[in-house]
Design a protein around this motif. Structure first.
Motif, PDB file in Angstrom:
ATOM      1  N   PRO A   1       6.202   3.863   4.521  1.00  0.00           N
ATOM      2  CA  PRO A   1       5.981   5.509   3.864  1.00  0.00           C
ATOM      3  C   PRO A   1       5.783   6.833   4.982  1.00  0.00           C
ATOM      4  O   PRO A   1       5.546   7.861   4.519  1.00  0.00           O
ATOM      5  CB  PRO A   1       5.775   5.685   2.698  1.00  0.00           C
ATOM      6  N   PHE A   2       4.311   5.924   5.772  1.00  0.00           N
ATOM      7  CA  PHE A   2       3.812   6.477   6.889  1.00  0.00           C
ATOM      8  C   PHE A   2       3.460   5.802   8.149  1.00  0.00           C
ATOM      9  O   PHE A   2       4.014   4.696   8.368  1.00  0.00           O
ATOM     10  CB  PHE A   2       2.253   7.359   5.900  1.00  0.00           C
ATOM     11  N   ILE A   3       2.682   6.313   8.981  1.00  0.00           N
ATOM     12  CA  ILE A   3       2.687   5.709  10.619  1.00  0.00           C
ATOM     13  C   ILE A   3       1.752   4.272  10.563  1.00  0.00           C
ATOM     14  O   ILE A   3       0.489   4.336   9.725  1.00  0.00           O
ATOM     15  CB  ILE A   3       2.707   5.838  11.448  1.00  0.00           C
ATOM     16  N   MET A   4       2.346   3.120  10.096  1.00  0.00           N
ATOM     17  CA  MET A   4       1.272   1.572  10.092  1.00  0.00           C
ATOM     18  C   MET A   4       1.582   1.327  11.626  1.00  0.00           C
ATOM     19  O   MET A   4       2.620   0.973  11.906  1.00  0.00           O
ATOM     20  CB  MET A   4       2.043   0.787   9.108  1.00  0.00           C
ATOM     21  N   ILE A   5      -0.073   0.586  11.900  1.00  0.00           N
ATOM     22  CA  ILE A   5       0.013  -0.091  13.211  1.00  0.00           C
ATOM     23  C   ILE A   5      -0.516  -1.476  12.413  1.00  0.00           C
ATOM     24  O   ILE A   5      -1.921  -0.990  12.466  1.00  0.00           O
ATOM     25  CB  ILE A   5       0.005   0.406  14.528  1.00  0.00           C
ATOM     26  N   ASP A   6      -0.306  -2.753  13.342  1.00  0.00           N
ATOM     27  CA  ASP A   6      -0.709  -3.785  13.152  1.00  0.00           C
ATOM     28  C   ASP A   6      -1.840  -3.574  14.596  1.00  0.00           C
ATOM     29  O   ASP A   6      -0.522  -4.138  15.653  1.00  0.00           O
ATOM     30  CB  ASP A   6      -0.263  -5.246  13.343  1.00  0.00           C
ATOM     31  N   GLY A   7      -2.647  -3.639  14.776  1.00  0.00           N
ATOM     32  CA  GLY A   7      -3.475  -3.869  15.563  1.00  0.00           C
ATOM     33  C   GLY A   7      -4.313  -5.303  16.102  1.00  0.00           C
ATOM     34  O   GLY A   7      -5.717  -5.624  16.767  1.00  0.00           O
ATOM     35  N   THR A   8      -3.463  -5.811  15.403  1.00  0.00           N
ATOM     36  CA  THR A   8      -4.907  -6.884  14.697  1.00  0.00           C
ATOM     37  C   THR A   8      -4.035  -8.339  15.618  1.00  0.00           C
ATOM     38  O   THR A   8      -3.219  -7.832  15.983  1.00  0.00           O
ATOM     39  CB  THR A   8      -4.838  -8.280  13.639  1.00  0.00           C
ATOM     40  N   ASN A   9      -5.335  -9.873  16.201  1.00  0.00           N
ATOM     41  CA  ASN A   9      -4.408 -10.317  17.009  1.00  0.00           C
ATOM     42  C   ASN A   9      -3.531 -11.696  16.610  1.00  0.00           C
ATOM     43  O   ASN A   9      -3.502 -11.366  14.588  1.00  0.00           O
ATOM     44  CB  ASN A   9      -5.420 -11.350  16.904  1.00  0.00           C
TER      45      ASN A   9
ATOM     46  N   ILE B   1       1.055  -1.253   0.027  1.00  0.00           N
ATOM     47  CA  ILE B   1       0.187  -0.050  -0.096  1.00  0.00           C
ATOM     48  C   ILE B   1       0.912   1.238   0.193  1.00  0.00           C
ATOM     49  O   ILE B   1       0.630   2.185   0.272  1.00  0.00           O
ATOM     50  CB  ILE B   1      -0.455  -0.316   0.984  1.00  0.00           C
ATOM     51  N   GLU B   2       1.757   1.410  -0.927  1.00  0.00           N
ATOM     52  CA  GLU B   2       3.376   2.625  -0.457  1.00  0.00           C
ATOM     53  C   GLU B   2       2.327   3.580  -1.446  1.00  0.00           C
ATOM     54  O   GLU B   2       2.619   4.337  -0.693  1.00  0.00           O
ATOM     55  CB  GLU B   2       4.874   1.951  -1.047  1.00  0.00           C
ATOM     56  N   ALA B   3       1.506   2.832  -2.180  1.00  0.00           N
ATOM     57  CA  ALA B   3       0.784   4.330  -3.318  1.00  0.00           C
ATOM     58  C   ALA B   3      -0.117   5.019  -2.478  1.00  0.00           C
ATOM     59  O   ALA B   3       0.256   6.327  -2.655  1.00  0.00           O
ATOM     60  CB  ALA B   3      -0.073   3.898  -4.571  1.00  0.00           C
ATOM     61  N   LEU B   4      -0.706   4.591  -1.000  1.00  0.00           N
ATOM     62  CA  LEU B   4      -1.548   5.361  -0.382  1.00  0.00           C
ATOM     63  C   LEU B   4      -1.001   6.450   0.108  1.00  0.00           C
ATOM     64  O   LEU B   4      -1.635   6.922   0.879  1.00  0.00           O
ATOM     65  CB  LEU B   4      -2.545   3.995   0.114  1.00  0.00           C
ATOM     66  N   LYS B   5       0.463   6.713   0.506  1.00  0.00           N
ATOM     67  CA  LYS B   5       1.189   7.690   1.528  1.00  0.00           C
ATOM     68  C   LYS B   5       0.459   8.929   0.900  1.00  0.00           C
ATOM     69  O   LYS B   5       1.059   9.241   1.457  1.00  0.00           O
ATOM     70  CB  LYS B   5       2.642   7.359   0.824  1.00  0.00           C
ATOM     71  N   TYR B   6      -0.066   8.794  -0.349  1.00  0.00           N
ATOM     72  CA  TYR B   6      -0.346  10.420  -0.589  1.00  0.00           C
ATOM     73  C   TYR B   6      -1.606  10.888  -0.224  1.00  0.00           C
ATOM     74  O   TYR B   6      -2.587  12.528  -0.318  1.00  0.00           O
ATOM     75  CB  TYR B   6      -0.660  11.092  -2.330  1.00  0.00           C
ATOM     76  N   HIS B   7      -2.559   9.577   0.260  1.00  0.00           N
ATOM     77  CA  HIS B   7      -3.978   9.774   1.382  1.00  0.00           C
ATOM     78  C   HIS B   7      -4.429   9.564   2.304  1.00  0.00           C
ATOM     79  O   HIS B   7      -5.011   9.714   3.435  1.00  0.00           O
ATOM     80  CB  HIS B   7      -4.484   9.333   0.734  1.00  0.00           C
ATOM     81  N   ILE B   8      -2.824   8.675   3.838  1.00  0.00           N
ATOM     82  CA  ILE B   8      -3.125   8.663   4.862  1.00  0.00           C
ATOM     83  C   ILE B   8      -1.328   9.435   5.785  1.00  0.00           C
ATOM     84  O   ILE B   8      -0.194   9.277   4.795  1.00  0.00           O
ATOM     85  CB  ILE B   8      -3.054   6.978   4.788  1.00  0.00           C
ATOM     86  N   LYS B   9      -1.620   9.480   6.780  1.00  0.00           N
ATOM     87  CA  LYS B   9      -0.486  10.272   7.786  1.00  0.00           C
ATOM     88  C   LYS B   9      -0.542   8.402   8.437  1.00  0.00           C
ATOM     89  O   LYS B   9       0.326   8.486   9.013  1.00  0.00           O
ATOM     90  CB  LYS B   9      -1.089  11.173   8.444  1.00  0.00           C
ATOM     91  N   ILE B  10      -1.425   8.352   9.948  1.00  0.00           N
ATOM     92  CA  ILE B  10      -1.628   7.166  10.606  1.00  0.00           C
ATOM     93  C   ILE B  10      -2.716   5.907   9.909  1.00  0.00           C
ATOM     94  O   ILE B  10      -3.504   5.967   9.786  1.00  0.00           O
ATOM     95  CB  ILE B  10      -1.485   7.289  11.901  1.00  0.00           C
ATOM     96  N   LEU B  11      -2.262   4.667   9.722  1.00  0.00           N
ATOM     97  CA  LEU B  11      -2.695   3.878   9.227  1.00  0.00           C
ATOM     98  C   LEU B  11      -3.106   2.639  10.664  1.00  0.00           C
ATOM     99  O   LEU B  11      -1.390   2.370  11.085  1.00  0.00           O
ATOM    100  CB  LEU B  11      -2.399   3.027   8.434  1.00  0.00           C
TER     101      LEU B  11
END
Length: 600
Positions: free
Chosen positions: A548-556, A504-514
Motif C-alpha cells: 500500500p506504500f513503497i516498501m524496500i527490503d535492504g536487509t542481508n 503493517i498495512e495499517a501504517l499506510k496513513y503515516h508512511i510513504k516510503i519505508l
C-alpha cells in the motif's frame, strides 16, 4: 609524464612513509583510511616488507595516485568536462564553410593523428632489468579474509586471436605462487571475449600485465570504451601524443614502453583455479570462483621501478575520482544513444553500477521510461541496477541535498518501473548470478499535489511498529519536508521481511516510503553508508513493493527469504592492525571517523 614521483610531490602533496610496513594489511589499511579523508594525499611506502616471509622489498609501493579531484584533473591534463567537449565536437563535425573553419578542422584532424599507438623497435625502459619471479614484487594482501595477495592496478593487455584488435583492462590478479596469477576477467569484459576465441581454437592466449608508468594508463584500463576500440586511443587523444609501445619479450603483446613493471605470459584455456575471496569495490567480498590462470614467462622492469596499487572496499575510495573523470568524459558518447540526455552522475556510495542519476529533456509521455530501457541496453550501463531520471529544471545532480528533495517531491508508484536484466558479475543480491531486478524512477514530472499522510514523530511511529513486531529496534525519518518522507527502520530479522510488510498495512496513513535494514550493522543516523548498504543489498523484483506504500527490503538475505546463494561479508579492517598503526602514529583518525565509514 616521465617522473610520476616528482609530479606527485610537486602537484599532489605526496606523503612519503619511510617506516618498514607490511604488505599484508598494514600498507593497504593506511591507504584505505587516507583516501577517505577530505584532504586525501598520494602515498609512497619506501620500505615495504613481508614479516611472515621475512622479505624486504627493494621496490617502493605507490598508492592513492588519484587522491582527489584536483590531482585527477592534473593527471588528465585538463578538466574532464573540457575533454568531453573536444570529443563532442569531433562527434558533430560538419563540413567547413569558411577559411577559419577549415583551419579549425585541420587542427582537430591533426590532433586525431596523435591518437594512434606507435610501435617502436628495441627494448623499452620497462625492459631494462629482469626480475626472477612474482615473490620479488611487493604485492599486497588488502583484507583479512582475502584468498591471498592481489595485484590491483595491473594493466592487462590482450588481443584477439587474429591479432586485429588489442585491449587493455584493469582486472584484479591473485598471486598463486612464484609464476602464476589468477585472471579475474568478468564475463562482460573484452579480455574474457578474447579468451573464448582462444578457447574455441584450442590455443594458449598471450597476456601481458603492466604495472605503473603514466597514471593515465591506469585510468584508461578502466575506461568503458566501446567494443573493439583499444583504450590507449583515449590516452593518445587526452595527451595529444602517440602512446609508444614495445613488444613483449616472450609473446606478441605490445605494451607502453615506459611502464614500471611488465609481467608476460600465457593463459591456457583448459586450466582454471579457484580465485578469491577478495574484498572488492562493492564493499563486500566476492566469493571464491574458478577463473583462468596466467603462467608467467618473464618479468622485467625499469632500472628503479615503483610498484603501484590501489585499495577497494567501502566508499569513498580512489575510484571516486577515477570514476568522476570517466563519468564526465564519456557523457558525449552516452548522448549518442540518448540524444535528449542533459547530464548524468554516479554517486560513489552507489558504487557506480548500483545507482545512477540522470537529467533529461522530456519530449513526450513515457520518455523517461524509454531512457531507462536505453540505458539498460548500452555497454557497461546495462549493469546499472537503479536509475533515477529528473527533468531539465532539476538541481545539479551532485547537489545531493537538493536533488534528493526534487526527486522525493515527484515519486509515485505509477512512475516506477521494475524490470529484469543483466547485473554486474560482482552483484551478490540477485537470486541468480548475472541476472537480477532493475529499478527505474521517472521523476521528470510536476510535484505531487499533497502529502496524503499524517506525519508522526519518530518515537510515536516506532511505538506503532513495535506493537506489530517487537523486533523493530530503531526508527529514523528523513526528508519530512517533502511529499515522500523516508522512514528507515532497523530490524532484528527473525523472519522474512515480506511477512513484516504484510502486517503493517495499517501504517499506510503515516508512511510513504519505508526502508528496512539489519539492526546490527547499520547506523540510522548515517545516510551515506545506508545508501551504500541498501543499493548493494536489494534486487528490485524481489525486494521492492509498491502497495500500500513503497516498501524496500535492504536487509542481508538468507534462507528466511528463500535465498539460496551465499551472502558475502562486507569489508572491515583488522582491528589489531588499526590499533597498532594508531600507536605508531601512522594513522591519525578518531573513533568517530572509523564508525562513519564502517572501517572496523
Amino acid at each position: 609524464m616521465d617522473n610520476v614521483i616528482e609530479f606527485l610531490k610537486e602537484q599532489g602533496g605526496l606523503r612519503v612513509i619511510d617506516e618498514e610496513l607490511d604488505v599484508n594489511l598494514e600498507i593497504p589499511h593506511i591507504a584505505y583510511i587516507e583516501v577517505k579523508k577530505t584532504d586525501s594525499k598520494p602515498l609512497l611506502f619506501t620500505n615495504p616488507i613481508d614479516r611472515k616471509l621475512n622479505i624486504k622489498y627493494k621496490m617502493p609501493v605507490l598508492m592513492n595516485i588519484f587522491a582527489n579531484f584536483d590531482l585527477t584533473t592534473k593527471i588528465l591534463g585538463k578538466h574532464p568536462d573540457l575533454i568531453a567537449k573536444e570529443i563532442e565536437e569531433l562527434l558533430h563535425m560538419k563540413p567547413p564553410r569558411s577559411f577559419g573553419e577549415k583551419i579549425d578542422l585541420l587542427t582537430k584532424l591533426f590532433k586525431i593523428k596523435n591518437v594512434f599507438p606507435k610501435r617502436v623497435k628495441g627494448r623499452g625502459v620497462c625492459q631494462q632489468k629482469e626480475i626472477e619471479d612474482l615473490t620479488k614484487l611487493p604485492i599486497l594482501k588488502t583484507w583479512p579474509m582475502d584468498g591471498g595477495k592481489f595485484i590491483t592496478t595491473g594493466q592487462v593487455y590482450t588481443k584477439t586471436l587474429n591479432g586485429d584488435i588489442q585491449n587493455v583492462g584493469m582486472y584484479r590478479l591473485q598471486m598463486y605462487d612464484r609464476h602464476r596469477l589468477g585472471m579475474h576477467w568478468q564475463i562482460h569484459k573484452d579480455g574474457a571475449h578474447f579468451f573464448h576465441e582462444y578457447r574455441e581454437a584450442g590455443q594458449k592466449m598471450p597476456v601481458t600485465v603492466a604495472v605503473g608508468g603514466d597514471p593515465l594508463y591506469i585510468w584508461c584500463g578502466q575506461a568503458p570504451m566501446p567494443p573493439k576500440l583499444f583504450e590507449l586511443l583515449l590516452y593518445g587523444f587526452i595527451r595529444g601524443e602517440n602512446p609508444k609501445l614495445v613488444k613483449s619479450l616472450t609473446n606478441d603483446i605490445w605494451i607502453p614502453e615506459d611502464v614500471d613493471v611488465v609481467i608476460e605470459g600465457f593463459v591456457d584455456p583448459q586450466k582454471f583455479e579457484i580465485e578469491g575471496p577478495f574484498g572488492d569495490h562493492t564493499g563486500y567480498y566476492t566469493l571464491p570462483e574458478p577463473f583462468p590462470v596466467m603462467e608467467v614467462t618473464k618479468i622485467t622492469s625499469k632500472a628503479n621501478p615503483v610498484f603501484t596499487a590501489t585499495v577497494v572496499g567501502k566508499p569513498p575510495l580512489e575510484d571516486k575520482y577515477m570514476g568522476w573523470g570517466t563519468e564526465r568524459i564519456f557523457l558525449p558518447l552516452l548522448k549518442t544513444t540518448a540524444s535528449d540526455l542533459i547530464d548524468y552522475h554516479m554517486p560513489e556510495n552507489g558504487v557506480f553500477h548500483n545507482l545512477i542519476l540522470a537529467k533529461m529533456k522530456t519530449m513526450y509521455p513515457g520518455h523517461a521510461k524509454q531512457f531507462m530501457h536505453a540505458f539498460w541496453g548500452v555497454g557497461q550501463m546495462s549493469f546499472v541496477k537503479h536509475a533515477i531520471f529528473t527533468g531539465e529544471d532539476a538541481p545539479k545532480l551532485s547537489d545531493y541535498e537538493n536533488i534528493s528533495s526534487y526527486i522525493l517531491n515527484r515519486i509515485s508508484p505509477k512512475n516506477i518501473l521494475i524490470s529484469e536484466g543483466v547485473v554486474d558479475h560482482l552483484d551478490h543480491s540477485s537470486d541468480v548470478q548475472f541476472v537480477g531486478g532493475k529499478l527505474g524512477v521517472d521523476a521528470t514530472g510536476e510535484e505531487i499535489d499533497e502529502l496524503g499522510i499524517e506525519l508522526l514523530s519518530d518515537e510515536e511511529l516506532l511505538e506503532k511498529f513495535r506493537k506489530i513486531d517487537p523486533n523493530v529496534i530503531g526508527l529514523r525519518q528523513y526528508k519530512q519536508d517533502t511529499k515522500n518522507p523516508i522512514t528507515l527502520i532497523s530490524y532484528n530479522k527473525q523472519r522474512c521481511v515480506k511477512k513484516l510488510f504484510e502486517d503493517i498495512e495499517a501504517l499506510k496513513y503515516h508512511i510513504k516510503i519505508l526502508v528496512v535494514v539489519d539492526y546490527d550493522e547499520n547506523d540510522l543516523n548515517n545516510p551515506y553508508m545506508l545508501i551504500w548498504r541498501v543499493v548493494n543489498n536489494i534486487d528490485a523484483k524481489r525486494d521492492v513493493l509498491l502497495e500500500p506504500f513503497i516498501m524496500i527490503d535492504g536487509t542481508n538475505k538468507n534462507r528466511l527469504d528463500g535465498f539460496e546463494r551465499e551472502w558475502p561479508p562486507d569489508t572491515v579492517c583488522d582491528k589489531d592492525v588499526i590499533e597498532n598503526l594508531k600507536k605508531r602514529v601512522l594513522i591519525d583518525v578518531d573513533e568517530e571517523f572509523l564508525r562513519r565509514f564502517q572501517i572496523v
